[in-house]
Design a protein around this motif. Structure first.
Motif, PDB file in Angstrom:
ATOM      1  N   VAL A   1     -77.815  85.474 -46.278  1.00  0.00           N
ATOM      2  CA  VAL A   1     -76.834  85.287 -45.027  1.00  0.00           C
ATOM      3  C   VAL A   1     -75.615  84.809 -45.500  1.00  0.00           C
ATOM      4  N   HIS A   2     -74.491  85.604 -45.349  1.00  0.00           N
ATOM      5  CA  HIS A   2     -73.105  85.173 -45.335  1.00  0.00           C
ATOM      6  C   HIS A   2     -72.684  84.344 -44.116  1.00  0.00           C
ATOM      7  N   PHE A   3     -71.827  83.219 -44.417  1.00  0.00           N
ATOM      8  CA  PHE A   3     -71.176  82.619 -43.112  1.00  0.00           C
ATOM      9  C   PHE A   3     -69.848  82.363 -43.518  1.00  0.00           C
ATOM     10  N   ARG A   4     -68.911  83.054 -42.830  1.00  0.00           N
ATOM     11  CA  ARG A   4     -67.481  83.225 -43.242  1.00  0.00           C
ATOM     12  C   ARG A   4     -66.504  82.572 -42.039  1.00  0.00           C
ATOM     13  N   VAL A   5     -65.562  82.103 -42.615  1.00  0.00           N
ATOM     14  CA  VAL A   5     -64.489  81.699 -41.276  1.00  0.00           C
ATOM     15  C   VAL A   5     -63.259  82.160 -41.937  1.00  0.00           C
TER      16      VAL A   5
ATOM     17  N   ARG B   1     -60.731  92.835 -43.261  1.00  0.00           N
ATOM     18  CA  ARG B   1     -60.973  93.740 -44.632  1.00  0.00           C
ATOM     19  C   ARG B   1     -62.433  94.262 -44.449  1.00  0.00           C
ATOM     20  N   LEU B   2     -63.332  93.487 -43.884  1.00  0.00           N
ATOM     21  CA  LEU B   2     -64.762  93.906 -43.861  1.00  0.00           C
ATOM     22  C   LEU B   2     -65.059  94.980 -43.206  1.00  0.00           C
ATOM     23  N   GLU B   3     -66.037  95.557 -43.727  1.00  0.00           N
ATOM     24  CA  GLU B   3     -66.849  96.801 -42.877  1.00  0.00           C
ATOM     25  C   GLU B   3     -68.046  96.635 -43.340  1.00  0.00           C
TER      26      GLU B   3
ATOM     27  N   TRP C   1     -68.977 100.182 -51.569  1.00  0.00           N
ATOM     28  CA  TRP C   1     -70.291 100.112 -50.358  1.00  0.00           C
ATOM     29  C   TRP C   1     -71.344  99.367 -51.227  1.00  0.00           C
ATOM     30  N   HIS C   2     -71.979  98.539 -50.698  1.00  0.00           N
ATOM     31  CA  HIS C   2     -73.286  98.096 -51.460  1.00  0.00           C
ATOM     32  C   HIS C   2     -74.272  97.155 -50.346  1.00  0.00           C
ATOM     33  N   ARG C   3     -75.054  96.837 -50.785  1.00  0.00           N
ATOM     34  CA  ARG C   3     -75.951  95.804 -50.179  1.00  0.00           C
ATOM     35  C   ARG C   3     -76.229  94.779 -51.470  1.00  0.00           C
ATOM     36  N   ASP C   4     -76.031  93.544 -51.036  1.00  0.00           N
ATOM     37  CA  ASP C   4     -75.808  92.424 -52.122  1.00  0.00           C
ATOM     38  C   ASP C   4     -77.171  92.489 -52.817  1.00  0.00           C
ATOM     39  N   SER C   5     -78.308  92.928 -52.289  1.00  0.00           N
ATOM     40  CA  SER C   5     -79.659  93.156 -52.952  1.00  0.00           C
ATOM     41  C   SER C   5     -79.387  93.789 -53.957  1.00  0.00           C
TER      42      SER C   5
ATOM     43  N   ILE D   1     -75.448  96.905 -45.454  1.00  0.00           N
ATOM     44  CA  ILE D   1     -74.512  97.906 -46.377  1.00  0.00           C
ATOM     45  C   ILE D   1     -73.099  97.418 -45.735  1.00  0.00           C
ATOM     46  N   HIS D   2     -72.189  97.121 -46.757  1.00  0.00           N
ATOM     47  CA  HIS D   2     -70.894  96.587 -46.240  1.00  0.00           C
ATOM     48  C   HIS D   2     -69.948  96.766 -47.481  1.00  0.00           C
ATOM     49  N   ARG D   3     -68.816  96.662 -47.310  1.00  0.00           N
ATOM     50  CA  ARG D   3     -67.733  96.397 -48.400  1.00  0.00           C
ATOM     51  C   ARG D   3     -66.355  96.147 -47.782  1.00  0.00           C
ATOM     52  N   ALA D   4     -65.433  95.859 -48.422  1.00  0.00           N
ATOM     53  CA  ALA D   4     -64.103  95.305 -48.033  1.00  0.00           C
ATOM     54  C   ALA D   4     -63.316  96.332 -48.722  1.00  0.00           C
ATOM     55  N   THR D   5     -61.857  96.211 -48.377  1.00  0.00           N
ATOM     56  CA  THR D   5     -60.724  96.803 -48.915  1.00  0.00           C
ATOM     57  C   THR D   5     -59.537  95.390 -49.210  1.00  0.00           C
ATOM     58  N   TYR D   6     -59.167  95.700 -50.643  1.00  0.00           N
ATOM     59  CA  TYR D   6     -58.431  94.448 -50.975  1.00  0.00           C
ATOM     60  C   TYR D   6     -57.007  94.875 -50.998  1.00  0.00           C
ATOM     61  N   LEU D   7     -55.896  94.195 -50.166  1.00  0.00           N
ATOM     62  CA  LEU D   7     -54.647  94.523 -50.284  1.00  0.00           C
ATOM     63  C   LEU D   7     -53.728  93.387 -50.696  1.00  0.00           C
TER      64      LEU D   7
ATOM     65  N   PRO E   1     -51.417  88.051 -46.110  1.00  0.00           N
ATOM     66  CA  PRO E   1     -52.319  87.201 -46.914  1.00  0.00           C
ATOM     67  C   PRO E   1     -53.811  87.249 -46.385  1.00  0.00           C
ATOM     68  N   ARG E   2     -54.516  86.988 -46.977  1.00  0.00           N
ATOM     69  CA  ARG E   2     -56.186  86.933 -46.740  1.00  0.00           C
ATOM     70  C   ARG E   2     -56.641  85.704 -47.465  1.00  0.00           C
ATOM     71  N   ARG E   3     -57.213  84.675 -46.196  1.00  0.00           N
ATOM     72  CA  ARG E   3     -57.634  83.455 -46.967  1.00  0.00           C
ATOM     73  C   ARG E   3     -58.951  83.190 -46.020  1.00  0.00           C
TER      74      ARG E   3
ATOM     75  N   TYR F   1     -63.756  81.908 -51.912  1.00  0.00           N
ATOM     76  CA  TYR F   1     -62.734  82.002 -51.179  1.00  0.00           C
ATOM     77  C   TYR F   1     -62.092  83.403 -51.199  1.00  0.00           C
ATOM     78  N   TYR F   2     -61.844  84.376 -50.307  1.00  0.00           N
ATOM     79  CA  TYR F   2     -61.446  85.413 -50.354  1.00  0.00           C
ATOM     80  C   TYR F   2     -59.734  85.828 -50.254  1.00  0.00           C
ATOM     81  N   HIS F   3     -59.120  86.150 -51.101  1.00  0.00           N
ATOM     82  CA  HIS F   3     -57.780  85.971 -51.227  1.00  0.00           C
ATOM     83  C   HIS F   3     -56.934  87.532 -51.155  1.00  0.00           C
TER      84      HIS F   3
HETATM   85  O1  LIG Z   1     -65.157  90.606 -47.596  1.00  0.00           O
HETATM   86  C1  LIG Z   1     -65.277  90.832 -48.618  1.00  0.00           C
HETATM   87  O2  LIG Z   1     -64.166  91.051 -49.076  1.00  0.00           O
HETATM   88  C2  LIG Z   1     -66.395  91.657 -49.035  1.00  0.00           C
HETATM   89  C3  LIG Z   1     -67.286  90.744 -49.328  1.00  0.00           C
HETATM   90  C4  LIG Z   1     -68.718  91.076 -50.105  1.00  0.00           C
HETATM   91  O3  LIG Z   1     -68.726  92.347 -50.294  1.00  0.00           O
HETATM   92  C5  LIG Z   1     -69.754  90.278 -50.583  1.00  0.00           C
HETATM   93  O4  LIG Z   1     -69.716  89.178 -50.305  1.00  0.00           O
HETATM   94  O5  LIG Z   1     -70.889  90.818 -50.948  1.00  0.00           O
END
Ligand SMILES: O=C(O)CCC(=O)C(=O)O
Length: 245
Positions: A150-154, A161-163, A126-130, A212-218, A222-224, A113-115
């Protein structure tokens, strides 16, 4: 296979992600949010770090702790991430379709749960989960080339926030990407070709964890966002099926 399923699979193969607009209606969102918020509130009460300055809390692996007051909430979340409706979105995304040795049935690894943050804003790497737990880039490269995760998110609130770098799941890094992802400037805003994934509340997104992805956290807004991670098994080669040498 319906046209929309074909379109989703094609988008996933080309870009590494697709969005399902209005996947949940208001009532479904509210029910899931109540369940996830119960876990977040309890986690925040128990910890000074987790749920405050972490990107997310783990809903399944820490489930015994964060759902102690509300076991029905855990049941609801588990039913959702294991539901036919969600798993149908994952159909056709493994390498099984391409004859590359993965099974098509998804295996759930965890749900998070991203908050929003409670203390300070910060930029994710920036990363790959691998790459997690994998110090040798050549081994990581082989994992990216042969497996799917695979990520499934809602989003239960609007979430931009995700790039992601579109298409990066299907190839190895350029020299610039590798320098950023495994170098000293992992939080740079200058990742070439990065695209922001803007979800409205109720939208779902599926993305390849090797992208390749990342997010920024503020701290605000609210992020849910609930996010479940799935892999696809490789069939076991049975010893008796191997030719005698
Ligand atoms: O949406 C996010 O906060 C990024 C999630 C992420 O980087 C990940 O699950 O590997």
């Amino acid at each position: 296979m319906s046209t929309s399923t074909r379109d989703r699979i094609d988008a996933f193969r080309a870009q590494g992600f697709f969005i399902m607009r209005a996947f949940l209606d208001i009532a479904e969102r509210a029910e899931l949010r109540r369940a996830c918020d119960a876990a977040l509130l309890r986690t925040r009460a128990l910890s000074r770090e987790t749920g405050h300055s972490t990107p997310s809390i783990s809903l399944l692996t820490d489930g015994a702790t964060c759902f102690q007051d509300d076991p029905c909430a855990l049941e609801l979340i588990s039913a959702f991430v294991g539901s036919r409706r969600v798993c149908e979105l994952l159909a056709g995304l493994s390498r099984a379709g391409a004859g590359e040795g993965e099974e098509d049935a998804p295996r759930l690894k965890d749900a998070h749960y991203y908050h929003e943050q409670t203390r300070r804003d910060w930029d994710g790497d920036w990363h790959r989960d691998s790459q997690f737990g994998q110090s040798d880039p050549e081994i990581e490269r082989a994992i990216v080339a042969t497996t799917t995760s695979v990520h499934f998110r809602v989003a239960l609130e609007d979430d931009d926030r995700l790039e992601i770098v579109p298409g990066s799941h299907a190839r190895w890094d350029t020299p610039d990407e590798l320098r950023i992802r495994r170098g000293a400037d992992r939080t740079t805003p200058h990742m070439p070709n990065a695209a922001r994934v803007a979800l409205r509340a109720g939208d779902a997104c599926i993305f390849h964890a090797w992208s390749i992805h990342r997010a920024t956290y503020l701290r605000a807004p609210p992020r849910r966002t609930i996010d479940a991670l799935y892999t696809f098994a490789r069939p076991t080669v049975r010893r008796w099926a191997l030719p005698a040498i």
